[in-house]
Design a protein around this motif. Structure first.
Motif, short mmCIF file in Angstrom:
data_model
loop_
_atom_site.label_atom_id
_atom_site.label_comp_id
_atom_site.label_asym_id
_atom_site.label_seq_id
_atom_site.Cartn_x
_atom_site.Cartn_y
_atom_site.Cartn_z
N LYS A 44 0.83 -1.21 0.00
CA LYS A 44 0.00 0.00 0.00
C LYS A 44 0.87 1.26 0.00
CE LYS A 44 -4.40 -1.35 0.38
NZ LYS A 44 -4.11 -2.71 -0.11
N VAL B 226 1.76 2.09 -3.42
CA VAL B 226 0.63 2.69 -4.14
C VAL B 226 0.54 4.18 -3.82
CG1 VAL B 226 -1.87 2.65 -4.48
CG2 VAL B 226 -0.65 0.52 -4.01
N ALA B 227 0.58 4.50 -2.53
CA ALA B 227 0.42 5.89 -2.11
C ALA B 227 1.55 6.75 -2.66
CB ALA B 227 0.38 5.96 -0.60
N CYS B 228 2.76 6.19 -2.60
CA CYS B 228 3.93 6.92 -3.10
C CYS B 228 3.79 7.20 -4.59
CB CYS B 228 5.18 6.10 -2.83
SG CYS B 228 6.68 6.83 -3.51
N ASN B 229 3.38 6.16 -5.31
CA ASN B 229 3.23 6.27 -6.76
C ASN B 229 2.20 7.34 -7.11
OD1 ASN B 229 1.66 5.39 -9.32
ND2 ASN B 229 3.64 4.37 -9.50
N ALA B 230 1.07 7.34 -6.38
CA ALA B 230 -0.01 8.29 -6.69
C ALA B 230 0.42 9.71 -6.35
CB ALA B 230 -1.26 7.91 -5.92
N HIS B 231 0.98 9.88 -5.14
CA HIS B 231 1.31 11.25 -4.74
C HIS B 231 2.39 11.86 -5.62
CE1 HIS B 231 1.88 14.80 -2.38
NE2 HIS B 231 3.18 14.54 -2.32
N ASN B 232 3.37 11.05 -6.03
CA ASN B 232 4.48 11.60 -6.81
C ASN B 232 4.29 11.45 -8.31
OD1 ASN B 232 6.34 12.41 -4.60
ND2 ASN B 232 6.13 10.24 -4.08
N LYS B 233 3.07 11.02 -8.70
CA LYS B 233 2.71 10.90 -10.12
C LYS B 233 3.76 10.11 -10.90
CE LYS B 233 0.07 15.16 -10.05
NZ LYS B 233 0.44 15.55 -8.64
N HIS C 135 2.54 4.35 -14.18
CA HIS C 135 1.54 3.40 -13.70
C HIS C 135 2.14 2.00 -13.53
CE1 HIS C 135 -2.30 1.42 -13.20
NE2 HIS C 135 -1.88 0.52 -14.06
N CYS D 203 8.25 13.17 0.79
CA CYS D 203 7.06 14.01 0.57
C CYS D 203 7.26 15.40 1.17
CB CYS D 203 5.80 13.34 1.12
SG CYS D 203 5.28 11.93 0.13
N ALA E 28 3.14 10.32 2.22
CA ALA E 28 2.05 9.51 1.70
C ALA E 28 2.11 8.07 2.20
CB ALA E 28 2.06 9.54 0.18
#
Lengths: 400, 305
Positions: free
Chosen positions: B52, B55-62, B65, B176, B187
């Motif tokens: 998880k 996932v959060a890292c990937n989403a926050h730092n764009k 995919h 972050c 994140a």
């Protein structure tokens, strides 16, 4: 000093030169691939091994081998041995080419080469690499200044621009004369400043890997690595001058100037001896000799470096027979050059083992680019000595 | 070349003075060693390897995919790279439970945000900087792409965009920084379902870690990885087994030696100036001798002509 130096007349396009041209072409193609595909496309460098052949040989090796300029400047001007003035120009010109190629090689290895000016604005005084960068820049500038007389002598009273630009002939002529006269007056200061900054960056280059104590093999990781780098560069400087001199004179059918090279070779055992004592003393005092015979690739590389690159040339050059014979002297110089090159490769590549493993071998592309750079350097050197007054005129030739 | 003695010294003096001003302020600067800064405490016994945090890292730092439901990636050992600031790795073969069963552990990898970071000390242009509140952040505008930070990092963290021909960047966890500045948590720490990592002031985290070691004898080995390693890191780890999956590092910050050498060589321009003076003196002495010999030589040459 007019008339002591002259462009060499001789056959330019030998087979060797044509072969070099092929290497240069191959190198250029490989570089195109690097600039269009990215570093990862052509090099074997990765996140574990960020530095490879290009840093170890083209940059660190190049800087080490370009020490001939300031060291010859030192004996010619500071120690004031007049005979060495005859060999100063080729030494300075080699150093100038060396530094120029180091900078070009560095540009090919920098990910953001277009941002090269950044260190001039963004200063980080805790960075060893920043110190190296600034001192290399200053040393290179100094070398260009020191080489002004070579160009000035060739073109003063001889400026002949293409039609349309002819109006500038007199102006450029005067500028050259002015520059030449100014250099003549301050040459000794320029030489000394050059020596100071060369010593600074040769030694700080050795401090680069000290930031990674956990990654560098203990045989090479020593706090005196900067001193070892400085001493090894100085020790290899005269072999480089002798090597290129014997090579170019052989290739252009000139008689080797043993009357200058033999006295120059007399500095070699002293300098190499100091380096050898430092290197062995360091090993003994840190007790790293325990690694010596554990049979790993790293320790074997260390043995090769010390035995063939330092001890062999040191012992050889002790003999007067070696110093007087062009063939033996050439061989000894080659060994010494091999020694410093393998040392830089060892420090920057072989000794380096990242915590999460993997192995680095240079890719074909990396090797082609390196060979291309070396060929281009030799080619430009040849262009230089055949068109500019760099090499000293033999007394016999003068008479003819 | 003819130089009168007075002229010679004038020029030498001028050059020496300008040299001194160039290198005068180049002694090593101390980076702020703040134990008041933020950190994260990772308790490996609590991590269940759910990914998880990735996932959060990937989403926050764009970041690019990826399929985070695919747990087979855990079969291989992974490193953070140009598309991952953080990864979870599974390590096998530790007989740690009461009946000597082989259990596995999950270990999160990311930048440790060292208290005295080697990368920031090494960077030619200061593109990597240690912020007062903890993060080590990267500024691509200054970067020239020399990759010395990657050589310097003891944890092999900075990754490189090797495939990018024109604008490659150094890629690593930012802690972050933007979120911390807004008073939020990173994140990954926000999302962790088992609180395997907790975010807070570094000294507070250290006392929590020590309390856990004291209150749970036998659960952890007696070592907080990151408390002293390379002079301390913002990210701290507690483990049920020896930290053999991390590099074994000394307690001295690596930049200490290089910065000492730099300030020794360049500090107050003492070494360059004295070298300059010594060389100047030697050549002055030799020059006097030379002008005499030169006169003799030119006299002889004149006769020959």
């Amino acid at each position: 000093m007019n008339g002591e130096f002259a462009p060499v007349r001789g056959r330019f396009w030998t087979t060797g030169v044509k072969v070099m041209l092929v290497f240069m072409f191959a190198g250029a193609i490989a570089l195109l691939a690097r600039f269009f595909g990215g570093l990862g496309y052509i090099t074997n460098n990765n996140d574990a091994y960020p530095w490879g052949l290009w840093i170890g040989v083209n940059v660190a090796g190049g800087v080490g081998l370009a020490a001939g300029g300031f060291t010859t400047g030192a004996i010619a001007y500071v120690l004031n041995r007049k005979q060495f003035h005859l060999i100063l120009r080729p030494a300075l010109f080699t150093a100038l080419l060396g530094y120029t190629f180091v900078i070009m090689a560095l540009l090919t290895d920098l990910g953001r080469y277009w941002n090269m000016y950044s260190p001039m604005i963004n200063w980080n005084f805790t960075s060893v690499l920043f110190a190296v960068a600034i001192c290399v820049m200053i040393s290179t500038t100094i070398l260009y200044i020191e080489c002004i007389p070579i160009v000035a002598e060739r073109f003063i009273g001889n400026v002949n621009l293409p039609p349309g630009l002819r109006v500038f002939n007199t102006i450029i002529d005067r500028l050259l004369k002015f520059a030449n006269n100014t250099i003549d007056k301050v040459m000794i200061i320029v030489v000394i400043v050059g020596i100071v900054f060369s010593c600074l960056h040769q030694s700080s280059l050795g401090a680069l890997m000290l930031i990674a104590p956990s990654k560098v093999h203990p045989l090479w990781y020593t706090p005196i690595l900067p001193l070892l780098f400085l001493m090894s560069a100085i020790a290899a400087a005269y072999p480089v001058v002798i090597f290129e001199h014997l090579l170019i004179e052989k290739s252009l059918d000139k008689k080797p100037r043993m009357d200058i090279l033999t006295p120059m070779a007399r500095f070699m055992p002293v300098l190499m001896g100091i380096y050898l004592v430092l290197k062995i003393g360091d090993m003994v005092s840190r007790e790293t000799y325990v690694y010596l015979f554990d049979g790993t690739a790293q320790t074997n590389a260390f043995l090769v470096e010390v035995i063939f690159g330092v001890i062999c040339p040191f012992v050889l050059v002790l003999f007067q027979k070696v110093r007087k014979s062009p063939g033996w002297l050439f061989f000894t110089s080659c060994l010494a050059i091999f020694g410093i090159l393998i040392n830089r490769i060892n420090v920057f590549i072989v000794s380096y083992s990242p915590p999460y493993g993997g192995i680095y071998y240079p890719s074909i592309g990396e090797i082609i680019v390196t060979i291309g750079f070396i060929s281009t350097l030799f080619f430009v050197y040849r262009l230089g000595v055949t068109n500019l007054p760099i090499l000293a005129v033999d007394s016999e030739e003068k008479a003819v | 070349m003819m130089l009168s003695r007075r002229n010679f010294f004038k020029i030498m003096g001028g050059a020496g003075a300008s040299l001194a001003t160039i290198t005068g302020n180049s002694h090593a600067g101390e980076s702020a060693e703040t134990f008041d800064s933020f950190g994260c405490l990772v308790d490996i016994t609590r991590c269940i390897g759910c990914r998880k945090c990735e996932v959060a890292c990937n989403a926050h730092n764009k970041l690019p995919h990826q399929d985070f439901n695919d747990m087979t990636v855990l079969d291989d050992y992974r490193r953070p790279d140009w598309e991952k600031y953080t990864v979870i790795n599974r390590h096998h073969g530790y007989p740690v439970d009461d009946v000597d069963h082989n259990v596995h552990i999950y270990v999160k990898e990311q930048c440790r945000h060292c208290v005295k970071p080697s990368c920031a000390s090494a960077c030619v242009v200061g593109a990597l900087t240690k912020k007062k509140n903890g993060p080590v952040v990267y500024d691509e505008k200054k970067c020239i792409g020399c990759r010395y930070c990657m050589v310097a990092c003891p944890f092999q963290i900075p990754a490189y965009e090797d495939h990018n021909p024109v604008t490659p960047r150094v890629i690593k966890c930012t802690f972050c920084y933007d979120r911390i500045e807004q008073g939020k948590m990173p994140a990954c720490a926000t999302i962790c379902p088992t609180q395997a990592m907790i975010f807070g002031k570094r000294d507070a985290l250290l006392s929590i870690a020590k309390k856990r070691l004291k209150n749970n004898p036998g659960k952890y080995i007696d070592h907080i990885y990151g408390e002293y390693e390379v002079g301390g890191t913002s990210w701290l780890y507690l483990s049920p087994v020896e930290f053999s999956f991390f590099p074994e590092l000394g307690n001295k910050p690596p930049p200490k030696l290089t910065e000492m050498i730099l300030s020794g060589v360049f500090g107050y321009a003492a070494a360059p100036t004295s070298l300059f003076a010594i060389l100047g003196a030697i050549s002055w002495i030799n020059n006097r001798k030379r002008s005499i010999t030169l006169n003799e030589v030119s006299g002889r040459e004149g006769e020959e002509k």
